[in-house]
Design an enzyme around this catalytic site. Sequence first.
Site, PDB file in Angstrom:
ATOM      1  N   GLY A 277      -8.103  -4.225   0.172  1.00  0.00           N
ATOM      2  CA  GLY A 277      -6.798  -3.801  -0.347  1.00  0.00           C
ATOM      3  C   GLY A 277      -5.806  -4.948  -0.240  1.00  0.00           C
ATOM      4  O   GLY A 277      -5.367  -5.534  -1.219  1.00  0.00           O
ATOM      5  N   CYS A 346      20.793   2.934   9.101  1.00  0.00           N
ATOM      6  CA  CYS A 346      21.507   3.132  10.362  1.00  0.00           C
ATOM      7  C   CYS A 346      20.576   3.190  11.559  1.00  0.00           C
ATOM      8  O   CYS A 346      20.511   4.213  12.251  1.00  0.00           O
ATOM      9  CB  CYS A 346      22.324   4.399  10.267  1.00  0.00           C
ATOM     10  SG  CYS A 346      23.440   4.304   8.876  1.00  0.00           S
TER      11      CYS A 346
HETATM   12  N1  LLP Z   1     -11.038   0.965   3.613  1.00  0.00           N
HETATM   13  C1  LLP Z   1     -10.569   1.829   4.525  1.00  0.00           C
HETATM   14  C2  LLP Z   1     -11.412   2.957   4.927  1.00  0.00           C
HETATM   15  C3  LLP Z   1      -9.289   1.635   5.092  1.00  0.00           C
HETATM   16  O1  LLP Z   1      -8.841   2.474   5.998  1.00  0.00           O
HETATM   17  C4  LLP Z   1      -8.508   0.529   4.690  1.00  0.00           C
HETATM   18  C5  LLP Z   1      -7.157   0.309   5.227  1.00  0.00           C
HETATM   19  C6  LLP Z   1      -9.037  -0.344   3.709  1.00  0.00           C
HETATM   20  C7  LLP Z   1     -10.314  -0.094   3.205  1.00  0.00           C
HETATM   21  C8  LLP Z   1      -8.286  -1.523   3.199  1.00  0.00           C
HETATM   22  O2  LLP Z   1      -8.050  -2.454   4.199  1.00  0.00           O
HETATM   23  P1  LLP Z   1      -7.375  -3.865   3.821  1.00  0.00           P
HETATM   24  O3  LLP Z   1      -8.379  -4.641   3.021  1.00  0.00           O
HETATM   25  O4  LLP Z   1      -6.154  -3.572   3.060  1.00  0.00           O
HETATM   26  O5  LLP Z   1      -7.088  -4.486   5.150  1.00  0.00           O
HETATM   27  N2  LLP Z   1      -0.221  -0.230   6.535  1.00  0.00           N
HETATM   28  C9  LLP Z   1      -0.899  -1.251   7.286  1.00  0.00           C
HETATM   29  C10 LLP Z   1      -2.344  -1.389   6.898  1.00  0.00           C
HETATM   30  C11 LLP Z   1      -3.130  -0.094   6.998  1.00  0.00           C
HETATM   31  C12 LLP Z   1      -4.580  -0.240   6.599  1.00  0.00           C
HETATM   32  C13 LLP Z   1      -5.246   1.085   6.533  1.00  0.00           C
HETATM   33  N3  LLP Z   1      -6.596   1.084   6.069  1.00  0.00           N
HETATM   34  C14 LLP Z   1      -0.146  -2.574   7.130  1.00  0.00           C
HETATM   35  O6  LLP Z   1       0.888  -2.601   6.451  1.00  0.00           O
HETATM   36  O7  LLP Z   1      -0.538  -3.583   7.707  1.00  0.00           O
END
Ligand code: LLP
Length: 421
Positions: A277, A346
């Site tokens: 992602g 705030c």
């Molecule tokens: N697959 C699963 C099952 C996941 O839970 C996630 C991310 C991904 C793929 C994708 O991971 P990536 O390639 O994006 O690292 N909001 C947080 C990140 C939360 C990630 C949750 N799961 C931030 O802003 O750092």
Amino acid sequence: MDHFLYRDGVLHAEDVPVAEIAAAVGTPFYLYSTATLERHYRLFDEALEGLDHLVCYAMKAASNQAILRTLARLGAGMDVVSGGEYLRAKAAGVPGSKIVFSGIGKTAHEMELALLGGIRQFNIESEPEMEVLSAVAVKLGKVAPITVRVNPDVDAKTHAKIATGKSENKFGIPISRAQSVYAHAGSLPGLEVIGIDVHIGSQLTDLEPFRQAYRKVSDLTEALRAEGHDIRRLDLGGGLGIPYAQTNEAPPLPSAYGAMIREELGHLGCEIEIEPGRLIAGNAGIMVSKVIYVKSGEGRDFLILDGAMNDLIRPAMYDAWHDIVPLVQPAAGVAQRPYDIVGPVCESGDTFAKQRMMPPLNAGDLVAFRSAGAYGAVMSSEYNTRPMIPEVMVNGHEFAVIRARPSFDEMINRDTIPEWL
Ligand code: LLP
């Protein structure tokens, strides 16, 4: 690498000056680069060349349909974690046969949506979930293809809020129990066991934890095959990190990640899925904001922006660093000075950066938060009754608003006052 570069002293998104877009749509807003999205998808696709594979973009990172369609046109699949994401992917034109459904709390209703609309596989996270899915599938006269997400008990060495592969985390089933859970899955009439799923966390900056997890998956593949399960697909999750500070971080490249996958798992002859992602969307997006006031405090100066924690929550939630750069390139050698960079919400948590060295800025100046494409717009809210900020996409010389800013009326009229008031 991204396509947000200074040209003749002004920040461009591909071939468009960012300030031109700001003048057209107003600040704050998110801005995505098509070329960067495409480049990042291709890096993963090429990293797995030669293996039977599918890159399933984890759309939770940035889920605007224009982004999904840009990637789907190149052949990407999608990793979804809710019925809403599933329907959004379908609306963007992604066929069900390229959608994998992850997440620990899928409801029967969400399962039904996906079974009726078409699905590549469900990544199952518990035995109760498995039983519900089997029952839903039987009711619909379908068979649900599944993998089971195993928790390999590996330390991803990332921020505690985004580590998922340790035994104390809520995700997956303990790998030590995998054989009995697979036996259970194999006995359920509505399921077809096709593979194994693993995801150990996000923003990993080292390949070693991935390698440890994938070794365990390799051993498990052989053990399960020996027990008669036809393990033919491995979903290896997402998690590869990106450089947030342009200066000093260098996470491994997708090519190195792909080579490691080949080394650890290539001999198994399985189809490989990955779910990146952040690496696809993160550096493909910026958030543009305007300085409203420069305020002198006790021993420090505050830059008060029109963007806030409701628009980009990562600094408040994960102490995340985002490079913040002026849209007009500072003259070479200009003296920098420290600012606390804050939003108007705030609470003191609405702070993007403390004592950040910046060139001198004045009210009305525009800045860009870099690396804001992933987990930016999707995590925004209307806290303080602030409108969700628009999303804009650039493609070469052209740009388009891909989600408009709601009017105050649209926001306020969503409330309904009960009759008794
Ligand atoms: N697959 C699963 C099952 C996941 O839970 C996630 C991310 C991904 C793929 C994708 O991971 P990536 O390639 O994006 O690292 N909001 C947080 C990140 C939360 C990630 C949750 N799961 C931030 O802003 O750092």
